[in-house]
Design a protein around this motif. Structure first.
Motif, PDB file in Angstrom:
ATOM      1  N   SER A  15       2.992   8.150  -6.707  1.00 60.41           N
ATOM      2  CA  SER A  15       2.336   8.822  -6.075  1.00 60.41           C
ATOM      3  C   SER A  15       2.603   9.029  -4.687  1.00 60.41           C
ATOM      4  CB  SER A  15       0.705   8.089  -6.060  1.00 60.41           C
ATOM      5  OG  SER A  15       0.869   6.915  -5.264  1.00 60.41           O
ATOM      6  N   ALA A  16       3.199   8.281  -4.089  1.00 61.14           N
ATOM      7  CA  ALA A  16       3.737   8.333  -2.875  1.00 61.14           C
ATOM      8  C   ALA A  16       4.860   9.553  -2.713  1.00 61.14           C
ATOM      9  CB  ALA A  16       4.271   7.093  -2.120  1.00 61.14           C
ATOM     10  N   SER A  43      -4.411   3.246  -9.323  1.00 62.62           N
ATOM     11  CA  SER A  43      -3.719   2.123  -9.048  1.00 62.62           C
ATOM     12  C   SER A  43      -4.499   1.078  -8.520  1.00 62.62           C
ATOM     13  CB  SER A  43      -2.466   2.510  -8.375  1.00 62.62           C
ATOM     14  OG  SER A  43      -1.763   1.182  -7.763  1.00 62.62           O
ATOM     15  N   TRP A  98       3.167   3.160 -10.168  1.00 60.36           N
ATOM     16  CA  TRP A  98       2.191   4.306  -9.760  1.00 60.36           C
ATOM     17  C   TRP A  98       2.215   4.465  -8.394  1.00 60.36           C
ATOM     18  CZ3 TRP A  98      -2.591   4.259 -13.390  1.00 60.36           C
ATOM     19  CH2 TRP A  98      -2.410   4.513 -14.818  1.00 60.36           C
ATOM     20  N   ASP A  99       2.169   3.503  -7.392  1.00 60.14           N
ATOM     21  CA  ASP A  99       2.210   3.494  -5.966  1.00 60.14           C
ATOM     22  C   ASP A  99       3.308   4.218  -5.471  1.00 60.14           C
ATOM     23  OD1 ASP A  99       0.035   2.033  -5.884  1.00 60.14           O
ATOM     24  OD2 ASP A  99       0.809   0.235  -5.383  1.00 60.14           O
ATOM     25  N   ARG A 100       4.664   3.853  -6.126  1.00 58.96           N
ATOM     26  CA  ARG A 100       5.860   4.847  -5.767  1.00 58.96           C
ATOM     27  C   ARG A 100       5.750   6.124  -6.185  1.00 58.96           C
ATOM     28  NH1 ARG A 100       8.185  -0.205  -8.146  1.00 58.96           N
ATOM     29  NH2 ARG A 100       8.687   1.244  -9.974  1.00 58.96           N
ATOM     30  N   ALA A 128      -1.624  13.312  -7.382  1.00 58.59           N
ATOM     31  CA  ALA A 128      -1.009  12.126  -6.363  1.00 58.59           C
ATOM     32  C   ALA A 128      -2.310  11.349  -6.330  1.00 58.59           C
ATOM     33  CB  ALA A 128      -0.166  12.704  -5.318  1.00 58.59           C
ATOM     34  N   THR A 148       0.291   8.928   1.290  1.00 59.10           N
ATOM     35  CA  THR A 148      -0.441   8.241   0.482  1.00 59.10           C
ATOM     36  C   THR A 148      -0.640   6.700   1.141  1.00 59.10           C
ATOM     37  OG1 THR A 148       1.221   7.353  -1.130  1.00 59.10           O
ATOM     38  CG2 THR A 148      -0.278   9.289  -1.833  1.00 59.10           C
ATOM     39  N   ALA A 188      -2.936   7.481  -7.160  1.00 61.66           N
ATOM     40  CA  ALA A 188      -2.959   6.292  -6.365  1.00 61.66           C
ATOM     41  C   ALA A 188      -4.389   5.587  -6.297  1.00 61.66           C
ATOM     42  CB  ALA A 188      -2.838   6.874  -4.641  1.00 61.66           C
ATOM     43  N   THR A 210       0.883  -0.666 -11.414  1.00 60.38           N
ATOM     44  CA  THR A 210       0.049  -0.140 -10.384  1.00 60.38           C
ATOM     45  C   THR A 210       1.483  -0.161  -9.287  1.00 60.38           C
ATOM     46  OG1 THR A 210      -0.115  -2.663  -9.612  1.00 60.38           O
ATOM     47  CG2 THR A 210      -2.004  -1.334 -10.616  1.00 60.38           C
ATOM     48  N   HIS A 253       4.522  12.480 -13.556  1.00 56.52           N
ATOM     49  CA  HIS A 253       4.785  11.171 -13.426  1.00 56.52           C
ATOM     50  C   HIS A 253       4.499  10.370 -14.879  1.00 56.52           C
ATOM     51  CE1 HIS A 253       3.399  11.458  -9.434  1.00 56.52           C
ATOM     52  NE2 HIS A 253       2.207  12.005  -9.834  1.00 56.52           N
ATOM     53  N   LEU A 295      -3.556   3.552   0.369  1.00 59.88           N
ATOM     54  CA  LEU A 295      -3.189   2.069   0.190  1.00 59.88           C
ATOM     55  C   LEU A 295      -3.626   1.150   1.330  1.00 59.88           C
ATOM     56  CD1 LEU A 295       0.417   2.793  -1.289  1.00 59.88           C
ATOM     57  CD2 LEU A 295      -1.681   2.618  -2.490  1.00 59.88           C
TER      58      LEU A 295
END
Length: 423
Positions: free
Chosen positions: A134-135, A100, A130-132, A93, A145, A97, A127, A35, A149
């Protein structure tokens, strides 16, 4: 680095300390590799438990779960063996998440610098990225993930709809669900599907514990700033919060007994003992824990000579005519014996040059080193202060009598080092 699990060097044997650092560095490097450099700020002590659980369940050779990492300033520019593989990637991951979610909460609550619009806008962009990320990395190891969320989004709804006098466990439910899913997936990665149910229960209780401890720790500050706090909002007093936390710790231990592990020592120390230490840091001790049998008093009870213990190495013999060396004096290769002048002290110019080099590579702070001028052996600042000045009320009073890894759940040492009630 945030988290409720903060093991002290004085409570870990050398083997467990090495393993703990391997997982910590492995998590940090997995965040960097998957990441980017900024993601390394999401490294946290609780997240690496995911990596620990995966490795503890897997039937494998140690070398297959380790790799040699290059020099790092935080290790004094030394290489190290670090964790790798799907466990480290899942931990990365999940950590990303959750980081975020935490940043998003700060933005919504307008905490500190996040109250400023430019900072808030930048934080929201981070955020989303990082969401994308980590998913994507979680899907590579079969984890979704979305459960994390979704739990975060439900958290806000529950807080807004909660009425005074409601149960605080309604507020902790989303956190419990998220950690339960992450713990259970470690069984899938390790190929131990039978462990999924007890690990889900352990994760649920760990999530409850983390949420309640965070709320109790921040209650005074939240009251001063007018921020929302689950304990205050529900009217839950600290005695009830402490009871719920200690029940969660006990439940985690019971759940771990049902988990089939290849090596349970580090898992037991982190989830069976350090969780209890975390409760003590926030609420104080519930009982006197000084029942640890010290090496100088355990001999008669254990059937050994005075000063010995069945889980300790025998004391080193002092050569004739030499004063005994106190146990706190460093010994071994690279350490100058007491009373002897170290060889070849550096002059002022060479010492200044060496000091600058060691300062730039963090060796003065983060590891044991030679004094740049006298070449005497010194402890790094972090090594001196990461334990005994950490504020842990139980630090230093209990123990090296079983060295942390003498047994499977302290059954063989009969609680001599922990008084945890698990024997």
């Amino acid at each position: 680095m945030f988290g409720i699990i903060r093991p002290c060097r004085h409570r870990l044997s050398e083997r467990l300390q090495t393993s703990w650092m391997a997982h910590l560095c492995g998590l940090c490097l997995a965040l960097r590799d998957d990441h980017g450099q900024l993601a390394r700020t999401a490294t946290n002590y609780d997240g690496l438990i995911i990596s620990v659980l995966v490795e503890a369940q897997a039937a494998r050779e140690d070398s297959s779960w380790r790799r040699t990492a290059g020099p790092c300033p935080l290790r004094g520019m030394r290489t190290a063996s670090v964790a790798k593989g799907e466990g480290a990637r899942l931990a990365a991951a999940v950590s990303l998440a959750l980081a975020s979610v935490k940043i998003r909460d700060h933005v919504e609550d307008r905490d500190g610098v996040f109250a400023r619009r430019p900072v808030a806008a930048g934080a929201r962009a981070v955020t989303r990225r990082w969401d994308r990320q980590s998913a994507g990395s979680a899907s590579a190891v079969g984890f979704d993930t979305a459960v994390l969320l979704d739990a975060a989004s439900r958290q806000g709804e529950l807080e807004r709809s909660l009425r005074p006098g409601g149960s605080v466990l309604l507020v902790t439910e989303p956190t419990e669900t998220a950690t339960s899913a992450a713990f259970a997936h470690t069984a899938v990665i390790a190929g131990r599907p039978g462990n999924a149910a007890p690990l889900a229960e352990a994760g649920r209780l760990f999530g409850r514990l983390a949420h309640l401890l965070d709320a109790a720790e921040d209650q005074a500050a939240d009251a001063a700033s007018g921020a929302w706090n689950p304990l205050t909002a529900t009217g839950t007093d600290r005695a009830e919060a402490e009871r719920l936390c200690r029940d969660a710790v006990h439940g985690i231990r019971l759940a771990l007994r049902e988990v089939e592990l290849t090596d349970r020592t580090l898992v037991h120390v982190l989830l069976g003992h350090e969780t209890d230490r975390a409760v003590e840091r926030v609420f104080g001790r519930a009982r006197h824990t000084a029942s640890c049998r010290r090496p100088d008093t355990a001999g008669a009870a254990a059937g050994t000579t005075t000063g010995e213990h069945p889980h300790q190495a025998p004391p080193q013999q002092t050569p004739p005519g030499q004063a005994p060396i106190p146990p706190w004096v460093p010994q071994g290769p690279g350490f100058t014996p007491p009373g002897q002048k170290p060889p070849n002290p550096r002059n002022l110019l060479a010492g200044c040059a060496m000091w600058a080099l060691m300062a730039c590579t963090c060796q003065l702070l983060c590891c044991d080193h030679e004094d740049p001028f006298s070449r005497e052996r010194r402890e790094g600042f972090c090594q001196r202060h990461d334990c005994c000045d950490c504020g842990d009320p139980g630090c230093g009073d209990c123990c090296n009598c079983c060295d942390g890894d003498c047994c499977d759940g302290c059954d063989c040492c009969d609680g001599c080092c922990c008084d945890c009630g698990c024997s």
